[in-house]
Design a protein around this motif. Structure first.
Motif, mmCIF file in Angstrom:
data_model
loop_
_atom_site.group_PDB
_atom_site.id
_atom_site.type_symbol
_atom_site.label_atom_id
_atom_site.label_comp_id
_atom_site.label_asym_id
_atom_site.label_seq_id
_atom_site.Cartn_x
_atom_site.Cartn_y
_atom_site.Cartn_z
ATOM 1 N N GLU A 21 0.816 -1.208 0.000
ATOM 2 C CA GLU A 21 0.000 0.000 0.000
ATOM 3 C C GLU A 21 0.852 1.261 0.000
ATOM 4 O O GLU A 21 0.365 2.338 -0.278
ATOM 5 C CB GLU A 21 -0.973 -0.018 1.179
ATOM 6 N N ALA A 22 2.127 1.130 0.300
ATOM 7 C CA ALA A 22 3.018 2.289 0.286
ATOM 8 C C ALA A 22 3.488 2.614 -1.131
ATOM 9 O O ALA A 22 4.160 3.620 -1.341
ATOM 10 C CB ALA A 22 4.213 2.039 1.186
ATOM 11 N N ALA A 23 3.126 1.797 -2.083
ATOM 12 C CA ALA A 23 3.536 2.020 -3.467
ATOM 13 C C ALA A 23 2.917 3.297 -4.003
ATOM 14 O O ALA A 23 1.874 3.746 -3.540
ATOM 15 C CB ALA A 23 3.109 0.839 -4.330
ATOM 16 N N VAL A 24 3.565 3.887 -4.979
ATOM 17 C CA VAL A 24 3.051 5.087 -5.631
ATOM 18 C C VAL A 24 2.554 4.693 -7.017
ATOM 19 O O VAL A 24 3.260 4.039 -7.774
ATOM 20 C CB VAL A 24 4.158 6.166 -5.740
ATOM 21 N N LEU A 25 1.319 5.064 -7.311
ATOM 22 C CA LEU A 25 0.681 4.693 -8.570
ATOM 23 C C LEU A 25 0.322 5.930 -9.373
ATOM 24 O O LEU A 25 0.031 6.987 -8.812
ATOM 25 C CB LEU A 25 -0.593 3.888 -8.306
ATOM 26 N N THR A 26 0.313 5.783 -10.679
ATOM 27 C CA THR A 26 -0.132 6.853 -11.576
ATOM 28 C C THR A 26 -1.548 6.553 -12.040
ATOM 29 O O THR A 26 -2.095 5.475 -11.774
ATOM 30 C CB THR A 26 0.790 6.939 -12.803
ATOM 31 N N VAL A 27 -2.132 7.494 -12.751
ATOM 32 C CA VAL A 27 -3.467 7.280 -13.332
ATOM 33 C C VAL A 27 -3.426 6.071 -14.261
ATOM 34 O O VAL A 27 -4.333 5.230 -14.245
ATOM 35 C CB VAL A 27 -3.941 8.541 -14.092
ATOM 36 N N LYS A 28 -2.370 5.984 -15.031
ATOM 37 C CA LYS A 28 -2.224 4.857 -15.961
ATOM 38 C C LYS A 28 -2.168 3.527 -15.214
ATOM 39 O O LYS A 28 -2.794 2.548 -15.610
ATOM 40 C CB LYS A 28 -0.971 5.051 -16.812
ATOM 41 N N ASP A 29 -1.409 3.488 -14.108
ATOM 42 C CA ASP A 29 -1.306 2.264 -13.302
ATOM 43 C C ASP A 29 -2.676 1.856 -12.767
ATOM 44 O O ASP A 29 -3.074 0.696 -12.863
ATOM 45 C CB ASP A 29 -0.366 2.470 -12.109
ATOM 46 N N LEU A 30 -3.375 2.828 -12.171
ATOM 47 C CA LEU A 30 -4.689 2.532 -11.603
ATOM 48 C C LEU A 30 -5.676 2.061 -12.665
ATOM 49 O O LEU A 30 -6.426 1.114 -12.442
ATOM 50 C CB LEU A 30 -5.263 3.767 -10.895
ATOM 51 N N SER A 31 -5.681 2.717 -13.800
ATOM 52 C CA SER A 31 -6.622 2.330 -14.853
ATOM 53 C C SER A 31 -6.321 0.916 -15.349
ATOM 54 O O SER A 31 -7.236 0.126 -15.588
ATOM 55 C CB SER A 31 -6.606 3.324 -16.009
ATOM 56 N N ARG A 32 -5.054 0.575 -15.463
ATOM 57 C CA ARG A 32 -4.675 -0.774 -15.905
ATOM 58 C C ARG A 32 -5.061 -1.813 -14.860
ATOM 59 O O ARG A 32 -5.639 -2.843 -15.179
ATOM 60 C CB ARG A 32 -3.176 -0.830 -16.181
ATOM 61 N N MET A 33 -4.785 -1.531 -13.594
ATOM 62 C CA MET A 33 -5.060 -2.487 -12.530
ATOM 63 C C MET A 33 -6.554 -2.665 -12.260
ATOM 64 O O MET A 33 -6.976 -3.701 -11.768
ATOM 65 C CB MET A 33 -4.352 -2.063 -11.243
ATOM 66 N N CYS A 34 -7.325 -1.637 -12.582
ATOM 67 C CA CYS A 34 -8.776 -1.705 -12.395
ATOM 68 C C CYS A 34 -9.517 -2.057 -13.682
ATOM 69 O O CYS A 34 -10.741 -2.204 -13.670
ATOM 70 C CB CYS A 34 -9.297 -0.362 -11.872
ATOM 71 N N ALA A 35 -8.791 -2.157 -14.772
ATOM 72 C CA ALA A 35 -9.374 -2.495 -16.085
ATOM 73 C C ALA A 35 -10.441 -1.484 -16.510
ATOM 74 O O ALA A 35 -11.530 -1.852 -16.950
ATOM 75 C CB ALA A 35 -9.928 -3.912 -16.083
ATOM 76 N N VAL A 36 -10.117 -0.194 -16.347
ATOM 77 C CA VAL A 36 -10.996 0.882 -16.800
ATOM 78 C C VAL A 36 -10.154 1.898 -17.564
ATOM 79 O O VAL A 36 -8.928 1.894 -17.479
ATOM 80 C CB VAL A 36 -11.726 1.591 -15.636
ATOM 81 N N GLU A 37 -10.827 2.770 -18.274
ATOM 82 C CA GLU A 37 -10.118 3.825 -18.997
ATOM 83 C C GLU A 37 -9.573 4.860 -18.004
ATOM 84 O O GLU A 37 -10.125 5.049 -16.928
ATOM 85 C CB GLU A 37 -11.057 4.507 -19.988
ATOM 86 N N GLU A 38 -8.510 5.520 -18.395
ATOM 87 C CA GLU A 38 -7.903 6.542 -17.548
ATOM 88 C C GLU A 38 -8.911 7.635 -17.200
ATOM 89 O O GLU A 38 -8.877 8.188 -16.102
ATOM 90 C CB GLU A 38 -6.673 7.139 -18.230
ATOM 91 N N ARG A 39 -9.799 7.937 -18.103
ATOM 92 C CA ARG A 39 -10.813 8.971 -17.857
ATOM 93 C C ARG A 39 -11.673 8.630 -16.641
ATOM 94 O O ARG A 39 -12.087 9.509 -15.897
ATOM 95 C CB ARG A 39 -11.691 9.143 -19.113
ATOM 96 N N HIS A 40 -11.921 7.339 -16.434
ATOM 97 C CA HIS A 40 -12.732 6.917 -15.286
ATOM 98 C C HIS A 40 -12.014 7.237 -13.972
ATOM 99 O O HIS A 40 -12.637 7.687 -13.010
ATOM 100 C CB HIS A 40 -13.034 5.413 -15.392
ATOM 101 N N ILE A 41 -10.713 7.049 -13.941
ATOM 102 C CA ILE A 41 -9.929 7.384 -12.748
ATOM 103 C C ILE A 41 -9.960 8.895 -12.519
ATOM 104 O O ILE A 41 -10.124 9.358 -11.387
ATOM 105 C CB ILE A 41 -8.477 6.876 -12.879
ATOM 106 N N VAL A 42 -9.845 9.662 -13.587
ATOM 107 C CA VAL A 42 -9.920 11.125 -13.487
ATOM 108 C C VAL A 42 -11.284 11.542 -12.936
ATOM 109 O O VAL A 42 -11.375 12.427 -12.077
ATOM 110 C CB VAL A 42 -9.639 11.789 -14.856
ATOM 111 N N GLU A 43 -12.344 10.898 -13.382
ATOM 112 C CA GLU A 43 -13.689 11.200 -12.874
ATOM 113 C C GLU A 43 -13.792 10.876 -11.384
ATOM 114 O O GLU A 43 -14.441 11.611 -10.626
ATOM 115 C CB GLU A 43 -14.742 10.431 -13.667
#
Length: 103
Positions: free
Chosen positions: A16-38
């Motif tokens: 949980e101490a890892a640092v993630l980007t929008v791209k990382d989160l979108s890939r790991m959650c299987a959603v588009e980057e726009r969804h993370i931005v929303e």
């Protein structure tokens, strides 16, 4: 025919101490980057580091994003509903821990 017991479980340990980007989160959650931005715009996710060219999140954001996606899908909540549900769930957890500490 093989049974589920014949196949070992595989996975990755995620800190949980890892640092993630929008791209990382979108890939790991299987959603588009726009969804993370929303999610960020609605207050579902908090950005840890804004000063750089790219947003950064803590590893805990992955768990929260996946929970938010399940709430969206399973309960058919909109983003405002997801944000409210997460806030109420956190408050409930806090109150439970306070009650447990007082016993």
């Amino acid at each position: 025919m093989t049974s589920p017991e014949d196949h070992p479980l595989t996975g990755a340990i995620f800190e949980e101490a890892a640092v993630l980007t929008v791209k990382d989160l979108s890939r790991m959650c299987a959603v588009e980057e726009r969804h993370i931005v929303e999610f960020v715009e609605e207050g579902v996710l908090n950005v840890v580091e804004i000063n750089t060219a790219e947003w950064h999140f803590t590893g805990a954001a992955l768990r929260r994003a996946r929970l938010a996606l399940r709430l969206e899908r399973d309960l058919e909540l909109n983003l405002a509903g997801v944000a409210l549900a997460l806030q109420l769930m956190e408050e409930l957890d806090y109150l439970r821990s306070e009650l447990k500490a007082r016993r």
